[in-house]
Design an enzyme around this catalytic site. Structure first.
Site, short mmCIF file in Angstrom:
data_model
loop_
_atom_site.label_atom_id
_atom_site.label_comp_id
_atom_site.label_asym_id
_atom_site.label_seq_id
_atom_site.Cartn_x
_atom_site.Cartn_y
_atom_site.Cartn_z
N LYS A 53 0.88 -1.26 0.24
CA LYS A 53 -0.16 0.12 -0.04
C LYS A 53 0.89 1.25 0.00
O LYS A 53 0.49 2.26 -0.75
CB LYS A 53 -0.81 -0.19 1.15
N GLN A 97 -4.28 -1.44 9.59
CA GLN A 97 -4.37 -2.81 9.15
C GLN A 97 -4.81 -3.82 10.00
O GLN A 97 -4.52 -3.82 11.23
CB GLN A 97 -2.87 -3.15 8.75
N ASP A 120 -10.97 3.38 4.35
CA ASP A 120 -11.18 1.50 4.15
C ASP A 120 -12.67 1.53 4.27
O ASP A 120 -13.38 0.45 3.98
CB ASP A 120 -10.73 0.89 5.33
#
Ligand code: NAP
Length: 293
Positions: A53, A97, A120
């Site tokens: 990422k 994450q 997200d």
């Protein structure tokens, strides 16, 4: 006739070129999109996702604030960092994450992220907006799947879509996006799971089958109709002594046989995967654009 392979890498690369243009436009206003990345602990898969990422951010000109915290980080410390990022004008998107270590409550952490920076799209405010058809960041993997369909010329409107899997990160949001009354949606969607009776009965009727179950060979050739579009979200490790790592990645679909029957199909790797990161970049640029207004 063998299916056309949907090249997720190519579609993702084209979208990233477009994002570079948008980032150049923001630069003229003195804005550099920024993504705050938090990884707690040393899970190898999470580490490689986070590294990928960050690399993708750098390649297109997104500032990435890298925070790799030890496994022993307390929930209080993590929440304090999120709070700091919520207030930091250089950070437009925050990515924590998952999974987090067991002593940290994932729900509390996701709730702490400012919904305006929730790239997200796991915060209930953004989930609620998506479900009710309001403008919101769309979750990365499901949005990536829908973009793959659109950019491959697949007609979503009116299509019978069968999704195999009902997780909060894949199946459920995908279903929600595809039923909306807007250009990403207007499909007729069936969501299947482990309690579904006779899965094949459903998949055989589908114009588009989307597999997000997490097991190899969940979808076999006898389960799809001729000419169906097959999207494979699954990423599974199977032993392969011929590889240095001892394993290879496969999806949920029996690719070799299903491709002989489908009209379009995504490979694993190289299908949905590259789109997931691309949609994270997309949401970060969008967050920066909204903040710059
Ligand atoms: P998950 O949370 O384990 O959910 C799997 C879902 O599939 C569950 O709803 C389960 O049903 C259903 N399921 C499992 N086996 C089934 C079967 N034989 N028939 C029907 N339904 C079945 O998994 P996830 O997080 O959604 O991930 C799914 C897969 O996608 C994994 O391989 C994951 O690695 C991959 N993934 C890839 C990306 C990407 O960027 N490419 C992103 C996210 C996930 P129940 O609810 O009844 O248990």
């Amino acid at each position: 006739m063998a299916a056309k392979i949907i090249d997720g890498k190519q579609i993702a690369a084209e979208m990233r070129e477009q994002l570079k243009i948008e980032i150049a436009g923001l630069a003229k206003k003195g804005v550099v999109p920024g993504l705050g990345v938090i990884l707690v602990g040393g899970d190898p898969a999470s580490k490689s996702y986070v590294t990928a990422k960050q690399k993708a951010c750098q390649e297109i000109g997104i500032y990435s604030d890298d925070n790799r915290l030890p496994e022993t980080t307390s929930q209080k410390e993590l929440l304090a960092l999120i709070n700091k990022m919520n207030k930091d004008p250089k950070i437009h998107g925050i990515l924590v994450q998952l999974p987090l270590p067991k002593h940290i409550n994932e729900t509390d952490v996701l709730l702490a992220i400012d919904p305006a920076k929730d790239v997200d799209s796991f915060h209930p405010i953004n989930v609620g907006k998506m479900v009710t058809g309001q403008k919101a960041f769309l979750p990365c993997t499901p949005h990536g799947v829908v973009q793959l369909l659109i950019k491959s010329g697949v007609k979503i409107e009116g299509a019978n879509v069968v999704i195999v899997g009902r997780s909060n990160i894949a199946g459920k949001p995908l279903a929600n996006i595809l039923i909306q009354k807007n250009p990403l949606g207007n499909a007729t969607v069936t969501v299947c799971h482990t309690r579904t009776k006779n899965l094949a009965e459903h998949t055989k009727k589908a114009d588009i089958v989307i597999a997000a179950a997490g097991y190899p060979n969940t979808i076999t050739a006898d389960m799809i109709k001729d000419g169906a579009v097959v999207i494979d979200v699954g990423v599974n490790r199977v032993d392969d002594p011929s590889k240095k790592s001892g394993y290879r990645l496969v999806g949920d679909v029996d690719f070799e046989n299903v491709k002989e029957k489908a009209s379009l199909i995504t490979p694993v790797p190289g299908g949905v995967g590259p789109m997931t990161i691309t949609m994270l970049l997309y949401n970060t640029v969008e967050a920066a654009r909204l903040a710059a207004r």
